[in-house]
Design a protein around this motif. Structure first.
Motif, short mmCIF file in Angstrom:
data_model
loop_
_atom_site.label_atom_id
_atom_site.label_comp_id
_atom_site.label_asym_id
_atom_site.label_seq_id
_atom_site.Cartn_x
_atom_site.Cartn_y
_atom_site.Cartn_z
N MET A 191 0.82 -1.21 0.00
CA MET A 191 0.00 0.00 0.00
C MET A 191 0.86 1.26 0.00
SD MET A 191 -2.67 1.49 2.85
CE MET A 191 -3.71 0.03 2.96
N GLY A 192 1.85 1.29 0.90
CA GLY A 192 2.71 2.46 0.97
C GLY A 192 3.48 2.68 -0.32
N ASP A 193 4.03 1.60 -0.88
CA ASP A 193 4.79 1.70 -2.13
C ASP A 193 3.91 2.26 -3.25
OD1 ASP A 193 7.27 0.61 -1.20
OD2 ASP A 193 6.35 -1.37 -1.23
N CYS A 194 2.66 1.85 -3.29
CA CYS A 194 1.75 2.33 -4.33
C CYS A 194 1.40 3.81 -4.12
CB CYS A 194 0.48 1.48 -4.36
SG CYS A 194 0.76 -0.22 -4.94
N LEU A 195 1.12 4.19 -2.88
CA LEU A 195 0.80 5.59 -2.61
C LEU A 195 2.00 6.50 -2.83
CD1 LEU A 195 -1.50 5.30 0.54
CD2 LEU A 195 -2.17 6.00 -1.77
N TRP A 196 3.21 5.97 -2.65
CA TRP A 196 4.41 6.77 -2.91
C TRP A 196 4.47 7.23 -4.37
CZ3 TRP A 196 8.83 3.52 -0.21
CH2 TRP A 196 8.71 3.69 1.19
N GLY A 197 3.73 6.58 -5.24
CA GLY A 197 3.74 6.97 -6.65
C GLY A 197 2.83 8.13 -6.98
#
Length: 273
Positions: free
Chosen positions: A13-19
């Motif tokens: 989730m965090g990796d995706c929101l970082w985008g």
């Protein structure tokens, strides 16, 4: 001239929101650009109302799901693919994307070395995505993550808070969940924290997390036996995001919902270690 690109973000989730800051920067730099996103299917809803995206495709790591996605992407005629974050299983998608240049900041050996941008590991993931895009003339407008909400979500969260007589800005959101057991704070610690907040402030408490955290939340709420404590572990992600956005404070371990809190600009106490 680049007219259509695909962004790939298929991990946590965090990796995706970082985008999201990089997606925003792409669209603001090139307003006519079509941007499609391949995202982990679990986090799809966090991107459903993002105004910078044209199409969203759900990604599952199981091999039998990938040909279906490949067929959907095959005729899209992308000018470039930017891998923001993915795992090795995504290499099985290459046959459907073989004619498109693929760029990444990760060190995947299945991407040509000339298209792997070497960025210092100490640089935050948000900045890595932005630095990668700078090569293509994309101008950053900051690293603030974003989640966009629809009216139905806003109505649902308002209804839930009203049902329990909770008011925005007058409750603390405690995230009981964690991506792994080593990151999870113990139930008795959460219970002690809730007791202190209830005793020393007028704030109410919302206990959040994923469906797997519901029993833990219900246990705390039952033992404290007060209408000032409510659990919301079964709520959809976007409803949960709006509830977090209205909290006076969020207390969470270093896990996915922490990044929702950052995206919604909620004050956060993050627990590491």
């Amino acid at each position: 001239m680049i007219e259509k690109i695909l962004v790939v973000s298929t991990t946590g989730m965090g990796d995706c929101l970082w985008g999201t800051p990089a997606i925003r920067a792409l669209k603001k730099t090139f307003p006519t650009l079509d941007i499609d996103l391949v995202v982990n299917k679990t986090w799809r809803s966090l991107f459903d109302f993002n105004p910078y995206l044209n199409h969203i495709y759900e990604y599952g790591s199981q091999w039998y799901l990938q040909p279906i996605l490949g067929l959907k992407l095959f005729g899209r005629n992308y000018d470039a693919i930017y891998i923001f974050h993915t795992n090795r299983d995504f290499r099985r998608m290459l046959p459907w994307l073989s004619s498109v240049p693929i760029w990444t900041h990760q060190n995947h050996d299945w991407i040509p070395e000339s298209h792997r941008m070497k960025i210092d590991d100490k640089v935050h993931g948000i900045q890595k995505r932005l630095i990668m895009l700078e090569k293509f003339g994309v101008k950053s407008d900051g690293g603030q993550m974003e989640i966009f909400l629809d009216q139905a979500t806003l109505d649902s969260s308002t209804k839930l808070l009203k049902k329990h007589n909770f008011v925005a800005g007058e409750y603390v959101y405690l995230n009981l969940g964690a991506s792994s057991e080593r990151k999870r704070w113990m139930v008795d610690r959460f219970k002690e924290l809730v007791s202190r907040i209830l005793k020393e402030t007028s704030w109410n408490i919302i206990l959040g997390g994923g469906p797997n955290d519901k029993n833990r939340a219900q246990k705390i709420a039952k033992e404290l036996n007060t209408t000032r404590v409510v659990e919301v572990c079964s709520q959809p992600l976007l409803v949960d995001a709006d509830i977090i956005s209205k909290a006076r404070l969020m207390v969470t371990s270093n896990t996915g919902p922490m990044h929702i809190g950052f995206a919604m600009k909620t004050p956060i106490v993050a627990l590491f270690g």
